[in-house]
Design a protein around this motif. Structure first.
Motif, PDB file in Angstrom:
ATOM      1  N   GLU A 248       0.857  -1.176   0.000  1.00  0.00           N
ATOM      2  CA  GLU A 248       0.000   0.000   0.000  1.00  0.00           C
ATOM      3  C   GLU A 248       0.895   1.228   0.000  1.00  0.00           C
ATOM      4  OE1 GLU A 248      -3.231  -0.039   2.854  1.00  0.00           O
ATOM      5  OE2 GLU A 248      -3.177  -2.233   2.926  1.00  0.00           O
ATOM      6  N   SER A 249       0.294   2.377  -0.210  1.00  0.00           N
ATOM      7  CA  SER A 249       1.090   3.599  -0.327  1.00  0.00           C
ATOM      8  C   SER A 249       1.971   3.828   0.904  1.00  0.00           C
ATOM      9  CB  SER A 249       0.182   4.804  -0.545  1.00  0.00           C
ATOM     10  OG  SER A 249      -0.723   4.934   0.535  1.00  0.00           O
ATOM     11  N   SER A 250       1.469   3.443   2.082  1.00  0.00           N
ATOM     12  CA  SER A 250       2.240   3.670   3.321  1.00  0.00           C
ATOM     13  C   SER A 250       3.500   2.813   3.392  1.00  0.00           C
ATOM     14  CB  SER A 250       1.358   3.388   4.545  1.00  0.00           C
ATOM     15  OG  SER A 250       0.831   2.067   4.472  1.00  0.00           O
ATOM     16  N   ASP A 251       3.592   1.777   2.530  1.00  0.00           N
ATOM     17  CA  ASP A 251       4.784   0.910   2.513  1.00  0.00           C
ATOM     18  C   ASP A 251       5.878   1.458   1.613  1.00  0.00           C
ATOM     19  OD1 ASP A 251       3.457  -1.077   4.093  1.00  0.00           O
ATOM     20  OD2 ASP A 251       2.406  -1.739   2.267  1.00  0.00           O
ATOM     21  N   LEU A 252       5.573   2.503   0.824  1.00  0.00           N
ATOM     22  CA  LEU A 252       6.487   2.960  -0.223  1.00  0.00           C
ATOM     23  C   LEU A 252       6.934   4.398  -0.004  1.00  0.00           C
ATOM     24  CD1 LEU A 252       4.549   1.588  -3.345  1.00  0.00           C
ATOM     25  CD2 LEU A 252       6.372   0.440  -2.076  1.00  0.00           C
ATOM     26  N   LYS A 253       8.147   4.686  -0.453  1.00  0.00           N
ATOM     27  CA  LYS A 253       8.601   6.073  -0.512  1.00  0.00           C
ATOM     28  C   LYS A 253       9.734   6.163  -1.532  1.00  0.00           C
ATOM     29  CE  LYS A 253      11.395   7.554   3.035  1.00  0.00           C
ATOM     30  NZ  LYS A 253      11.737   7.826   4.452  1.00  0.00           N
ATOM     31  N   VAL A 259      11.705   4.185  -6.299  1.00  0.00           N
ATOM     32  CA  VAL A 259      10.601   3.853  -5.405  1.00  0.00           C
ATOM     33  C   VAL A 259      11.037   2.630  -4.601  1.00  0.00           C
ATOM     34  CG1 VAL A 259       8.208   3.086  -5.245  1.00  0.00           C
ATOM     35  CG2 VAL A 259       8.851   4.787  -6.964  1.00  0.00           C
ATOM     36  N   GLN A 260      10.988   2.750  -3.288  1.00  0.00           N
ATOM     37  CA  GLN A 260      11.453   1.659  -2.441  1.00  0.00           C
ATOM     38  C   GLN A 260      10.361   1.284  -1.439  1.00  0.00           C
ATOM     39  OE1 GLN A 260      15.450   1.473  -1.259  1.00  0.00           O
ATOM     40  NE2 GLN A 260      16.189   3.082  -2.622  1.00  0.00           N
ATOM     41  N   MET A 261      10.372  -0.019  -1.068  1.00  0.00           N
ATOM     42  CA  MET A 261       9.378  -0.488  -0.094  1.00  0.00           C
ATOM     43  C   MET A 261      10.064  -0.806   1.221  1.00  0.00           C
ATOM     44  SD  MET A 261       8.523  -4.333  -1.372  1.00  0.00           S
ATOM     45  CE  MET A 261       9.845  -5.532  -1.617  1.00  0.00           C
ATOM     46  N   ARG A 262       9.289  -0.594   2.270  1.00  0.00           N
ATOM     47  CA  ARG A 262       9.794  -0.839   3.610  1.00  0.00           C
ATOM     48  C   ARG A 262       9.844  -2.341   3.879  1.00  0.00           C
ATOM     49  NH1 ARG A 262       6.155   2.262   7.437  1.00  0.00           N
ATOM     50  NH2 ARG A 262       4.746   0.596   6.808  1.00  0.00           N
ATOM     51  N   PRO A 296       4.016   9.780  -3.257  1.00  0.00           N
ATOM     52  CA  PRO A 296       4.531  11.097  -3.630  1.00  0.00           C
ATOM     53  C   PRO A 296       5.875  10.985  -4.349  1.00  0.00           C
ATOM     54  CG  PRO A 296       3.777  11.079  -1.349  1.00  0.00           C
ATOM     55  CD  PRO A 296       3.771   9.661  -1.806  1.00  0.00           C
ATOM     56  N   GLY A 297       5.933  11.509  -5.579  1.00  0.00           N
ATOM     57  CA  GLY A 297       7.180  11.501  -6.339  1.00  0.00           C
ATOM     58  C   GLY A 297       7.360  10.337  -7.282  1.00  0.00           C
TER      59      GLY A 297
END
Length: 475
Positions: A248-253, A259-262, A296-297
């Motif tokens: 989900e979006s909260s797992d990514l930044k 783009v990386q996932m937690r 975002p981004g």
């Protein structure tokens, strides 16, 4: 069981079975109808147990429902399928070329084969994608082409689903259910398998990944809006089946231009994101600033060529029902060939003469919203009341550009299992197509949707339709 007005896919006339159904009809004649009805009930229990449900919107509260499953398969011969495969591949290649063109040099507009305002004023056209070439040049990685049949060799494309086609989990679970319930049928008949779809999807998406210089396998993730989305079951099912991450979006930044996932070991780069989030919610820095579902981004990373987004942003314009009416020209423009699969004749209500014809013949036509889906916001003239016709006429006069109209097709029928035995019901078909730089893969089968109400032509699950397993026979 025969209805003369409609092509019956099982019966050839005089009660004899058509060739594709011959083996099934022979098997069916030896079965006890009570046993088959019990199997129908078992299938429903199975689907409920594994949680195959969808949400119905447009009511005060979204309701979670089971999509009804019918145990009589829809059977297509090898030669029929080859004709469909050829036509689908031609159409999908043309759609991809069209998207590359309208977000590139726009040759089709320069040639005046397509009116400029159809693109310029289209809310599905994304100016942010102009000049942007996705990794591998693929815009439509996954396509669901909705087909209907009206005769022995008469197939029509009802619509193209190039944004985020859904339903493939039902295709796979329908087959799994039939294999468990009727294993003897699969030894008797040469039914082509569909179980490789998740592996093919993984392979196809990996082939579309940006260039990878360290030799590692591309990391593929499915971006879901979350558990409250109507298709969440499918998102989690596909992630599990294809060995992909469900995020989900909260797992990514965005970290270091990727783009990386937690993860438990820190952040890990993603190469391909199969997004089940609409364009407007994909990146709050580029599109809707209030979106909580996107990353975002992510569009900056995409423009830099460091991630593949499947399907590409802006592909939704290919689903536009006003654009659909130009598809024969689009196919010919990009392939140099006549379209193998026919379009349904379509009146664009934005045009004065077409609007007049539609208003004069409303009771005989099917009218659809240009950006509609799921069977919502449409009018089936022959089944509509006087009040419904009157209300829809007011909508048409107020916003004619929002609608297209088509004749009511005599959709083919396939039998379903009822308490009184087999009974004909109308169907459509959504085959699933995977596109990568080197190939187009079409799974032999697809999702058959069936209008379970007698006489109904609306097959959408949101409107009371069900599904069937679709068998493509080997030669």
């Amino acid at each position: 069981m025969t209805e003369n007005r409609f092509f019956n896919e099982m019966e050839a006339g005089g009660g004899a079975a058509r060739a594709p159904y011959a083996g099934y009809a022979q098997w069916f004649s030896g079965e006890d109808p009570r046993d088959l009805l019990r199997k129908s009930a078992e299938a429903e229990t199975f689907f409920r147990r594994i949680g195959i449900t969808f949400n119905v919107y447009g009511q005060k509260e979204a309701q979670e429902r089971l999509i009804p499953f019918d145990i009589v398969p829809r059977i297509i011969s090898g030669s029929e399928w080859r004709l469909l495969e050829k036509g689908i591949e031609q159409r999908v290649r043309a759609l991809n070329a069209f998207l590359a063109d309208i977000y590139g040099t726009q040759e089709i507009l320069r040639s005046r084969r397509l009116p400029e305002e159809l693109i310029a004023r289209n809310e599905a056209f994304l100016p942010q994608m102009v000049g942007m070439v996705p990794p591998g040049g693929v815009y439509t990685h996954i396509v669901g082409t909705d087909l209907v049949r009206t005769g022995e060799n008469e197939f029509y494309v009802l619509e193209d689903n190039a944004r985020t086609p859904s339903g493939v989990s039902y295709m796979l679970e329908n087959r799994e259910t039939m294999l468990q319930m009727f294993p003897e049928l699969f030894t008797k008949m040469k039914v082509r398998p569909v179980s490789s779809y998740p592996a093919e999807l993984r392979r196809s998406l990996s082939e579309c990944a940006p260039p990878n210089f360290d030799g590692s396998k591309p990391c593929v993730a499915i971006l879901t809006p979350g558990i409250h989305n109507s298709a969440y079951f499918e998102h989690s099912f596909l992630a599990d089946q294809m060995g992909a991450e469900l995020v989900e979006s909260s797992d990514l930044k965005v970290v270091d231009g990727k783009v990386q996932m937690r993860t438990t070991k820190g952040y890990k780069p993603i190469d391909v994101v199969y997004r089940r989030v609409d364009d407007d919610y994909l990146d709050p820095l580029t599109f809707n600033p209030e979106s909580m579902l996107g990353v975002p981004g992510i569009m900056d990373v995409y423009r830099a060529g460091n991630i593949t987004i499947a399907n590409a942003p802006g592909t939704g314009i290919a689903d536009d029902k006003a654009l659909y009416s130009y598809m024969p020209d689009i196919v010919e423009f990009y392939t140099g060939e006549k379209a193998i699969l026919k379009n349904v004749p379509t009146w664009r209500c934005s045009e004065e003469d077409s609007l007049k014809y539609v208003l004069d013949n409303l009771k005989d036509l099917v009218v659809k919203e240009v950006h509609g889906s799921g069977g919502y916001g449409m009018l089936v003239g022959p089944a509509a009341s006087k009040k419904e016709l009157s209300d829809f006429e007011a909508k048409l006069r107020a916003k004619p550009g929002n609608y297209v109209a088509q004749p009511t097709l005599a959709l083919s029928t396939v039998p379903i299992m009822t308490k009184k035995g087999l009974a004909p019901r109308h169907v459509d078909l959504r085959p699933y197509v995977l596109v990568s730089p080197g190939r187009v893969h079409i799974t032999p089968g697809g999702l058959t949707r069936v209008a379970l109400k007698e006489g109904s032509l609306v097959v959408n699950s949101s409107q009371g339709g069900g599904t069937k397993d679709t068998w493509v026979l080997g030669d």
